[in-house]
Motif scaffolding. Structure first.
Motif, mmCIF file in Angstrom:
data_model
loop_
_atom_site.group_PDB
_atom_site.id
_atom_site.type_symbol
_atom_site.label_atom_id
_atom_site.label_comp_id
_atom_site.label_asym_id
_atom_site.label_seq_id
_atom_site.Cartn_x
_atom_site.Cartn_y
_atom_site.Cartn_z
ATOM 1 N N ARG A 72 0.690 -1.186 -0.092
ATOM 2 C CA ARG A 72 0.101 0.056 -0.191
ATOM 3 C C ARG A 72 0.826 1.229 0.018
ATOM 4 N NH1 ARG A 72 -4.192 1.317 4.772
ATOM 5 N NH2 ARG A 72 -2.565 2.252 5.278
ATOM 6 N N LYS A 73 0.287 2.349 -0.468
ATOM 7 C CA LYS A 73 0.996 3.529 -0.805
ATOM 8 C C LYS A 73 1.564 4.074 0.749
ATOM 9 C CE LYS A 73 0.906 8.047 -3.178
ATOM 10 N NZ LYS A 73 0.270 8.847 -4.009
ATOM 11 N N THR A 74 0.552 3.963 1.484
ATOM 12 C CA THR A 74 0.926 4.475 2.985
ATOM 13 C C THR A 74 1.255 3.188 3.930
ATOM 14 O OG1 THR A 74 -1.544 4.743 3.485
ATOM 15 C CG2 THR A 74 -0.163 6.764 2.801
ATOM 16 N N ARG A 75 2.016 3.148 4.728
ATOM 17 C CA ARG A 75 2.496 1.965 5.196
ATOM 18 C C ARG A 75 1.580 1.960 6.596
ATOM 19 N NH1 ARG A 75 8.189 0.635 6.471
ATOM 20 N NH2 ARG A 75 8.428 2.711 7.573
ATOM 21 N N TYR A 76 1.033 2.990 7.066
ATOM 22 C CA TYR A 76 0.401 3.072 8.335
ATOM 23 C C TYR A 76 -0.860 3.615 8.166
ATOM 24 C CZ TYR A 76 5.189 2.062 10.519
ATOM 25 O OH TYR A 76 6.223 1.498 10.626
ATOM 26 N N THR A 77 -1.868 3.391 9.076
ATOM 27 C CA THR A 77 -3.096 3.873 9.235
ATOM 28 C C THR A 77 -3.254 4.644 10.726
ATOM 29 O OG1 THR A 77 -4.159 2.290 7.654
ATOM 30 C CG2 THR A 77 -5.610 3.478 9.379
ATOM 31 N N LEU A 78 -3.753 5.855 10.557
ATOM 32 C CA LEU A 78 -3.936 6.671 11.978
ATOM 33 C C LEU A 78 -5.139 5.929 12.504
ATOM 34 C CD1 LEU A 78 -2.856 8.918 13.419
ATOM 35 C CD2 LEU A 78 -4.372 10.527 12.303
ATOM 36 N N LYS A 79 -4.993 5.622 13.946
ATOM 37 C CA LYS A 79 -6.242 5.087 14.547
ATOM 38 C C LYS A 79 -6.785 5.953 15.637
ATOM 39 C CE LYS A 79 -7.341 1.398 13.895
ATOM 40 N NZ LYS A 79 -8.210 0.543 12.964
ATOM 41 N N ALA A 80 -5.844 6.644 16.453
ATOM 42 C CA ALA A 80 -6.432 7.715 17.321
ATOM 43 C C ALA A 80 -5.379 8.877 17.771
ATOM 44 C CB ALA A 80 -6.703 6.725 18.789
ATOM 45 N N VAL A 81 -5.845 9.874 18.189
ATOM 46 C CA VAL A 81 -5.014 10.978 18.610
ATOM 47 C C VAL A 81 -5.368 11.173 19.951
ATOM 48 C CG1 VAL A 81 -4.433 13.353 18.096
ATOM 49 C CG2 VAL A 81 -5.290 11.936 16.151
ATOM 50 N N LYS A 82 -4.186 11.740 20.829
ATOM 51 C CA LYS A 82 -4.254 12.089 22.132
ATOM 52 C C LYS A 82 -4.462 13.449 22.264
ATOM 53 C CE LYS A 82 -3.154 10.536 26.359
ATOM 54 N NZ LYS A 82 -2.140 9.348 27.334
ATOM 55 N N HIS A 83 -5.694 14.092 22.370
ATOM 56 C CA HIS A 83 -5.945 15.376 22.349
ATOM 57 C C HIS A 83 -6.592 15.800 23.920
ATOM 58 C CE1 HIS A 83 -7.518 19.388 20.828
ATOM 59 N NE2 HIS A 83 -8.740 18.949 21.367
ATOM 60 N N GLU A 84 -5.974 17.036 24.328
ATOM 61 C CA GLU A 84 -6.009 17.543 25.453
ATOM 62 C C GLU A 84 -6.103 16.474 26.696
ATOM 63 O OE1 GLU A 84 -9.504 19.987 25.140
ATOM 64 O OE2 GLU A 84 -8.187 21.588 24.055
ATOM 65 N N GLY A 85 -5.224 15.350 26.451
ATOM 66 C CA GLY A 85 -5.075 14.425 27.620
ATOM 67 C C GLY A 85 -6.267 13.319 27.539
ATOM 68 N N ILE A 86 -6.844 12.974 26.417
ATOM 69 C CA ILE A 86 -7.805 11.975 26.027
ATOM 70 C C ILE A 86 -7.580 11.505 24.712
ATOM 71 C CG2 ILE A 86 -9.545 12.827 27.846
ATOM 72 C CD1 ILE A 86 -11.100 13.324 25.539
ATOM 73 N N TRP A 87 -7.625 9.967 24.642
ATOM 74 C CA TRP A 87 -7.487 9.485 23.325
ATOM 75 C C TRP A 87 -8.898 9.738 22.554
ATOM 76 C CZ3 TRP A 87 -3.427 8.449 21.164
ATOM 77 C CH2 TRP A 87 -2.016 8.091 21.876
ATOM 78 N N VAL A 88 -8.661 10.136 21.193
ATOM 79 C CA VAL A 88 -9.851 10.334 20.208
ATOM 80 C C VAL A 88 -9.713 9.535 19.421
ATOM 81 C CG1 VAL A 88 -11.470 11.861 18.863
ATOM 82 C CG2 VAL A 88 -10.073 12.644 21.150
ATOM 83 N N SER A 89 -10.524 8.594 19.040
ATOM 84 C CA SER A 89 -10.546 7.502 17.874
ATOM 85 C C SER A 89 -10.889 8.467 16.783
ATOM 86 C CB SER A 89 -11.475 6.384 18.179
ATOM 87 O OG SER A 89 -11.597 5.845 16.729
ATOM 88 N N ILE A 90 -10.231 8.278 15.439
ATOM 89 C CA ILE A 90 -10.678 8.918 14.405
ATOM 90 C C ILE A 90 -10.920 7.981 13.385
ATOM 91 C CG2 ILE A 90 -9.439 10.958 14.880
ATOM 92 C CD1 ILE A 90 -8.090 8.903 12.343
ATOM 93 N N ASP A 91 -11.040 6.688 13.518
ATOM 94 C CA ASP A 91 -11.287 5.754 12.496
ATOM 95 C C ASP A 91 -12.628 5.694 12.306
ATOM 96 O OD1 ASP A 91 -11.492 3.613 10.838
ATOM 97 O OD2 ASP A 91 -10.578 2.132 12.279
ATOM 98 N N SER A 92 -13.328 6.104 11.388
ATOM 99 C CA SER A 92 -14.838 6.278 11.157
ATOM 100 C C SER A 92 -15.414 5.038 10.809
ATOM 101 C CB SER A 92 -15.362 7.400 10.194
ATOM 102 O OG SER A 92 -14.716 6.987 8.969
#
Length: 210
Positions: A39-59
């Motif tokens: 695949r063109k991108t080797r990784y997929t973004l799953k979650a981001v730590k925002h203001e101290g909490i994990w936010v899942s961004i995988d719709s």
């Protein structure tokens, strides 16, 4: 672009929203390696730590989450389920789920992924969505034809106490959502917990403020 072991990698973002409030330089993220090494991108973004909490961004994760909850009987909106189908088609419209209960009730359900929270209020959409407005209009037609029509807003973070449409960003969607509920479409919102590995857990129903 994500710094992985000192090297910047372009990663796939499985979400069509803008995410500008979350994808901030310096935030920690969770990524998973691509199943296909070519695949063109080797990784997929799953979650981001925002203001101290994990936010899942995988719709793409929310439909699996709701399907699991339906199969386990965790959603009080439904009784015993006889049949459950994903990507169900009705009169040319495609819905996330078709649910048939043993009591004879039939429902078409749409699930929306929510990542934006301001002042403990979750809001959708974070980018204008003609597709989302169209889904609501189609659910109105479903209800007029004798079925249940339902939309569940799945908030992929735990820090929301209520949900409302993001009228400032997409007034047409907010108008359509109010029109849908006025015409019998059922509207619910659930927030989730996000584990340290990015796994989503359906946590608690929150108020919908229209």
């Amino acid at each position: 672009l994500v710094d992985i072991d000192g090297k910047f990698e372009k990663v796939h973002v499985p979400n069509s929203g803008r995410l500008k409030e979350i994808l901030v330089s310096g935030n920690a993220v969770l990524v998973s390696p691509a199943a296909n090494p070519e695949r063109k991108t080797r990784y997929t973004l799953k979650a981001v730590k925002h203001e101290g909490i994990w936010v899942s961004i995988d719709s793409t994760a929310v439909n699996d989450l709701i399907e699991d909850a339906l199969k386990k009987g965790w959603l009080p909106q439904f009784g015993r389920i006889k049949e459950l189908r994903r990507e169900a088609v009705y009169k040319g419209s495609r819905f996330d789920f078709y649910i048939s209960e043993e009591n004879g009730r039939e429902c078409f359900l749409e699930v929306k992924s929510v990542t934006l929270v301001k002042g403990r209020i979750a809001m959708f959409p974070d980018a204008p969505t003609e597709r989302g407005r169209k889904h609501l209009m189609e659910l109105i037609e479903v209800v007029k034809n004798g079925y249940r029509g339902m939309v569940i807003f799945c908030i992929q973070r735990p820090d929301a106490d209520a949900f409302r449409p993001y009228d400032e960003n997409d007034p047409a969607f907010g108008k359509a959502l109010r029109e849908a509920r006025k015409n019998g479409v059922e509207v619910f919102a659930y927030k989730c917990k996000v584990k340290d590995d990015g796994e989503l857990i359906l946590y608690k129903e929150v108020d919908v403020k229209l």
